[in-house]
Design an enzyme around this catalytic site. Structure first.
Site, PDB file in Angstrom:
ATOM      1  N   GLU A   1       0.446  -1.445  -0.193  1.00 56.05           N
ATOM      2  CA  GLU A   1      -0.149  -0.236  -0.277  1.00 56.05           C
ATOM      3  C   GLU A   1       0.667   0.960   0.042  1.00 56.05           C
ATOM      4  O   GLU A   1       0.661   1.824  -0.714  1.00 56.05           O
ATOM      5  CB  GLU A   1      -1.133   0.270   1.456  1.00 56.05           C
ATOM      6  N   ASP A   2       1.911   0.663   0.581  1.00 55.86           N
ATOM      7  CA  ASP A   2       2.593   2.422   0.914  1.00 55.86           C
ATOM      8  C   ASP A   2       4.168   1.952   0.520  1.00 55.86           C
ATOM      9  O   ASP A   2       4.936   3.850   0.712  1.00 55.86           O
ATOM     10  CB  ASP A   2       2.353   2.597   2.373  1.00 55.86           C
TER      11      ASP A   2
END
Ligand code: MN
Length: 480
Positions: free
Chosen positions: A77-78
């Site tokens: 996600e990051d």
């Protein structure tokens, strides 16, 4: 709660799973590199978060795949890392776990978009492939809730609601009571700050007022059991804050909550559990209608224990929870009590347990087969698996059903064949129609006649997919 360091974490892993130390260390190194320059709202380096999540899982003795996935769970996600990287660096299994956890974060029961219903169905069903996804997500949510103080007021409320709506039921369905109780208390604290503080203080007073008495009772019971040749250890526990709040909401006074004060009495085998009742009831007066045998009929999340509430020498109600070591481990960790860290066997073992003994799995499967429409699927899952339960007793046995269940649901749960001839119910000695909505603590007797009584209207009055499925089958059979 203080953060653990990587050394503390890896030493812990070394203790129970030495073969995986190298791979887990590598996952930590990758996580450090990927999250470099990122910080949490607390100001700490971001990687402290996946590390604490992995530690929560190590405390349950999670397998190597799970620990690696926990360390990498926010990397898709990051950070620029992609699923294929994890596949190559670790294994397809670790990559699938990280991918599953990333998708699970998008689970949303409130959105009304078609796309969302399809998505929710996919996410929920992924659990049937690998339940470790939920367990990692529960650990992730737990750490986020522990550190929620650093977020804005708005985020705090939003996360607290989501925790109650989605993650507390997940924890319950898998029997992870330790996580469930902590999540409830943390969420409650941000949802109703004043009430949380009030009950927090009242509970602290209860602890100091009753600690000595509980320990004394525990010692008495321990001695009596040892004299009777029953090896045991006893742990005192006091109900969690949210648990107390729920009881007070229902109109109970502190002195009437039968499990506010409890002793966990842990023994070597099941026979000893039953024998213990003799020694306990011989010494302390039992409150008869509070006795439950969850060993003979486990809860739908596999919780097992004998419950008996007795009067303390000072006339307080004290619940004795008598169980074996394994039952106690299942009470604490739930399904994760079954990790098997042997190479690659954890997933198989967990899925086997889930399929065999957890209502959550069976219900999901039934709901999936009955409801082709995605919105209907999501609604039914929400109503059946993410709501409160009711507990009723039938012929002295306790049955657990989703809130909103009727006599029809109960009849199909107790005896699917005779349910087709259901006529009425006797509830607490009064006669009711079969579509009566069950209430907690109802004592129910199921009344059936000689003729088959099922018709189309039953489908509307049944609440569970299990009953609906059996009614449909019977209707089909009758029309042939
Ligand atoms: Mn996270």
């Amino acid at each position: 709660m203080d953060n653990v360091t990587f050394d503390e974490f890896i030493n812990f892993v070394k203790e129970y799973n030495p073969d995986e130390v190298e791979r887990v260390t590598k996952a930590y190194d990758v996580a450090c590199r990927m999250h470099e320059g990122q910080y949490r709202d607390s100001g700490e380096p971001y990687v402290t978060h996946p590390l604490q999540v992995a530690y929560i899982l190590a405390e349950m003795e999670a397998d190597g795949d799970t620990l690696c996935a926990a360390l990498l769970h926010d990397a898709l996600e990051d950070t620029p890392l992609i699923k294929e990287d994890i596949e190559i660096l670790f294994s397809p299994s670790v990559a699938n776990l990280v991918d599953g956890v990333t998708k699970l974060a998008r689970l949303n029961f409130s959105s009304k978009e078609d796309q969302n219903f399809a998505n929710t169905r996919k996410i929920i069903n992924s659990v049937r492939e690998d339940v470790r996804i939920i367990i990692i997500k529960l650990a992730d949510r737990l750490h986020n809730m522990r550190t929620l103080g650093y977020k804005s007021k708005f985020k705090q409320k939003e996360n607290a609601i989501e925790t109650m709506e989605i993650y507390v039921p997940f924890a319950y369905n898998l029997g992870c009571y330790q996580i469930k109780r902590e999540l409830e208390d943390l969420a409650f604290r941000y949802l109703k700050e004043d009430e949380y503080k009030r009950i927090f203080d009242e509970r602290a007073k209860i602890v100091s007022d009753n600690e000595a008495m509980l320990n004394q009772m525990g010692e008495d019971i321990n001695k009596a059991l040892l004299a009777g040749g029953i090896d045991n250890r006893i742990i005192a526990r006091i109900k969690n804050i949210y648990g107390i709040y729920s009881k007070l909401e229902k109109g109970y006074k502190y002195s009437d909550i039968h499990d506010l004060l409890a002793l966990k009495i842990i023994e070597g085998n099941i026979k000893d559990c039953y024998s213990s009742l003799y020694y306990i009831h011989n010494r302390f007066l039992p409150i008869h209608d509070k006795f439950r045998d969850y060993i003979a009929s486990p809860k739908t999340n596999k919780y097992q224990s004998l419950h008996t509430t007795v009067l303390s020498p000072f006339e307080n109600l004290v619940q004795c929870q008598i169980r074996t070591d394994l039952m106690d481990r299942i009470d604490t960790y739930g399904l994760p009590a079954y990790w098997n860290t042997d190479k690659g066997y954890a997933r198989t073992r967990m899925q086997e347990e889930l399929k065999r003994d957890y209502q959550f799995y069976t219900s999901l499967k039934e709901i999936d087969s009955i409801f082709k429409d995605n919105q209907e699927f999501v609604t039914q899952v929400k109503e059946e698996l993410f709501t409160d339960k009711v507990y009723v007793s039938v012929n002295g046995e306790t049955k657990e059903l989703p809130k909103g269940s009727t006599g029809i649901d109960l009849a199909y749960k107790v005896d699917p064949i005779n349910a087709n001839r259901l006529t009425n119910l006797e509830v607490n000695n009064e006669l009711f129609p079969r579509d009566y909505v069950l209430q907690n603590r109802d004592r129910v007797q199921i009344i059936s006649g000689d003729e088959v009584t099922v018709d189309e209207s039953w489908l509307e009055h049944a609440h569970t997919s299990h009953a609906k499925e059996l009614i449909k089958l019977k209707l089909k059979e009758e029309s042939n």
